[in-house]
Design a protein around this motif. Structure first.
Motif, PDB file in Angstrom:
ATOM      1  N   ASN A   1     -41.715  -3.797  -6.146  1.00 59.91           N
ATOM      2  CA  ASN A   1     -41.759  -2.453  -6.723  1.00 59.91           C
ATOM      3  C   ASN A   1     -41.562  -2.483  -8.240  1.00 59.91           C
ATOM      4  N   ASP A   2     -42.041  -3.539  -8.856  1.00 57.83           N
ATOM      5  CA  ASP A   2     -41.969  -3.712 -10.313  1.00 57.83           C
ATOM      6  C   ASP A   2     -40.539  -3.726 -10.850  1.00 57.83           C
TER       7      ASP A   2
ATOM      8  N   LYS B   1     -46.588  -7.687 -17.196  1.00 56.95           N
ATOM      9  CA  LYS B   1     -45.850  -8.027 -15.987  1.00 56.95           C
ATOM     10  C   LYS B   1     -45.475  -9.512 -16.021  1.00 56.95           C
TER      11      LYS B   1
ATOM     12  N   CYS C   1     -40.585  -6.655 -14.737  1.00 60.33           N
ATOM     13  CA  CYS C   1     -41.354  -6.169 -13.572  1.00 60.33           C
ATOM     14  C   CYS C   1     -41.787  -7.330 -12.667  1.00 60.33           C
TER      15      CYS C   1
END
Length: 479
Positions: free
Chosen positions: A452-453, A120, A448
């Motif tokens: 909501n990524d 991420k 991401c």
């Protein structure tokens, strides 16, 4: 006999490739071959331009290319860099520019062209066509914020950690520093690998042209760079230290052709480790574009890349390799050998690299990118093609999320922009002085990194700006 042949050839004009015949049963690259014929009929070449130098001595040149003084450069778009033909002791990437190892990309490993297991907020950076302009390349890297502040033109220092950089092809042609640009990027690729990062170089149509002996877009200073950096070294290792190896290329830039053809001087270290397309996170990167038909016909991205690596790694037939030059009995044989060399390379070249102006291959198509700075000419058809391609890719890769966008170069824009419901990102800004001298910009994708990524997308400028994607959306206005 050879000396007589050389002088006899002074009065003979040759069209390299004009007499190539097209086998309709094995017509993988008809567009490229027709393109070769049309170019060659208008571009007369003399065998003597190369052969007459076989037995002549050329004075030693004290430079390897147009160097830039190795001084630290601040992150500023206003800095003016001056070219110099000479420099003090070269550093780092210029220690041995004629050695193929100086162009050694990290060896390709299975899965390197599909990177979906990202953390991420991992950064993905991409920029378009460089076309032999080292100053433009340096500014791209400055804008990307991947370089350490102490980096110089001859000593780039990776400061991007585990970031992933994708250069979308066309390092070659139109500019004076093609080899310099490759060494710069290779150096960063080697450093990035040690820092858990990655540099991915893609094939463009100009890499494909050079690999087939088509040099009508080269810059004279770029030709000189290749001749001085590689050609003079080739002279010392081929044909017993003479220049006889050049005869087989019939005056069509022997050093350049020998460097980039399949099995050539730079094929294994460099070209074999480049890709036609790559998926990174939720984005597919390619030089010109991809369609669902490409994926189905070529067996998907990974098979496409495998075929290209195999082609570049496979030398041309031994009967075409005539480094000592003694096997030729006439000028006609020299011409026939060069024609056959080009013909075999084109006929064996993977379809995904083939084509020519107006062709629909991944390195030539313009359905998503033209006209520049506005929506595609047939936007409804282009949108359908894009949607189908991304859907097919998502099914092919099956990584737990959809492939949402395509990033491409090839067609110069005034600035990075997005069309087709933000699914097509056009990032070629014509930065090379051999194109438009456009202002370098870099696409940044934060994997991401949003709500909501969702990916966060920005455009990075040489002034240090970070422009949000919404400001570069081009929307078709219905009438």
């Amino acid at each position: 006999f050879l000396i007589g042949l050389f002088y006899f050839s002074l009065n003979i004009d040759v069209d390299i490739g004009v007499d190539i015949d097209i086998d309709d049963k094995n017509n993988n690259n008809k567009m490229m071959m027709n393109h070769l014929r049309s170019v060659c009929t208008s571009t007369r070449r003399r065998i003597s331009s190369s052969i007459s130098s076989i037995n002549s001595s050329r004075s030693s040149v004290a430079f390897a290319h147009a160097f830039v003084p190795p001084l630290p450069l601040p992150r500023s778009s206003s800095i003016q860099l001056q070219y110099s033909r000479f420099t003090t002791k070269p550093t780092f990437i210029d220690e041995n520019p004629s050695n193929p190892e100086s162009y050694q990309l990290p060896p390709f490993q299975e899965g390197d062209d599909v990177l979906t297991n990202l953390r991420k907020n991992q950064r993905i950076l991409s920029f378009g066509d460089v076309h032999g302009d080292i100053l433009a390349l340096f500014k791209f890297l400055q804008a990307s914020q991947l370089l350490h502040p102490n980096s110089t033109i001859t000593n780039p220092i990776w400061d991007g950690g585990d970031s992933i950089l994708v250069q979308c092809g066309d390092i070659l042609d139109r500019g004076p520093n093609e080899l310099f640009c490759f060494r710069f990027l290779v150096s960063l690729a080697q450093q990035a690998e040690k820092a858990s990062g990655k540099v991915i170089l893609l094939h463009g149509n100009h890499e494909a042209l050079n690999s087939n002996g088509l040099f009508h877009y080269t810059d004279p200073n770029g030709d000189e760079e290749i001749e001085v950096v590689l050609g003079q070294t080739m002279d010392t290792v081929k044909s017993e230290g003479t220049k006889r190896w050049r005869i087989q290329y019939a005056g069509n830039q022997p050093s350049r052709w020998s460097a980039f053809e399949p099995g050539g001087w730079l094929s294994k270290p460099l070209l074999c480790n480049m890709s036609v397309a790559a998926v990174v996170g939720k984005t597919v990167f390619v030089h010109a574009g991809l369609t669902k038909q490409h994926l189905l016909e070529y067996g998907g991205i990974q098979n496409m890349n495998t075929e290209c690596r195999t082609w570049y790694d496979t030398p041309l037939p031994s009967e075409l390799q005539n480094d000592d030059g003694y096997l030729f009995q006439s000028v006609d044989e020299v011409i026939q050998n060069a024609n056959l060399r080009a013909k075999i390379a084109m006929q064996t070249m993977p379809k995904c690299l083939g084509g020519g102006i107006g062709a629909a291959s991944p390195v030539w198509m313009r359905e998503y990118s033209s006209p520049a700075d506005t929506t595609p000419k047939n936007s409804l058809k282009a949108q359908k093609m894009m949607n189908e391609c991304l859907d097919e890719l998502s099914k092919e890769i099956d990584c737990g999320y959809n492939i949402e966008r395509m990033v491409m170069g090839h067609t110069p824009q005034s600035k990075i922009n997005t069309v087709l419901e933000n699914k097509a990102w056009r990032i070629d800004v014509g930065a090379s002085t051999g194109v438009l001298s456009g202002t370098p910009e870099v696409l940044e994708i934060i994997h991401c990194g949003g709500e909501n990524d969702e990916d966060v997308i920005n455009i990075l400028t040489v002034d240090g700006e970070r422009i949000p994607a919404i400001e570069r959306q081009i929307v078709e206005i219905p009438f």
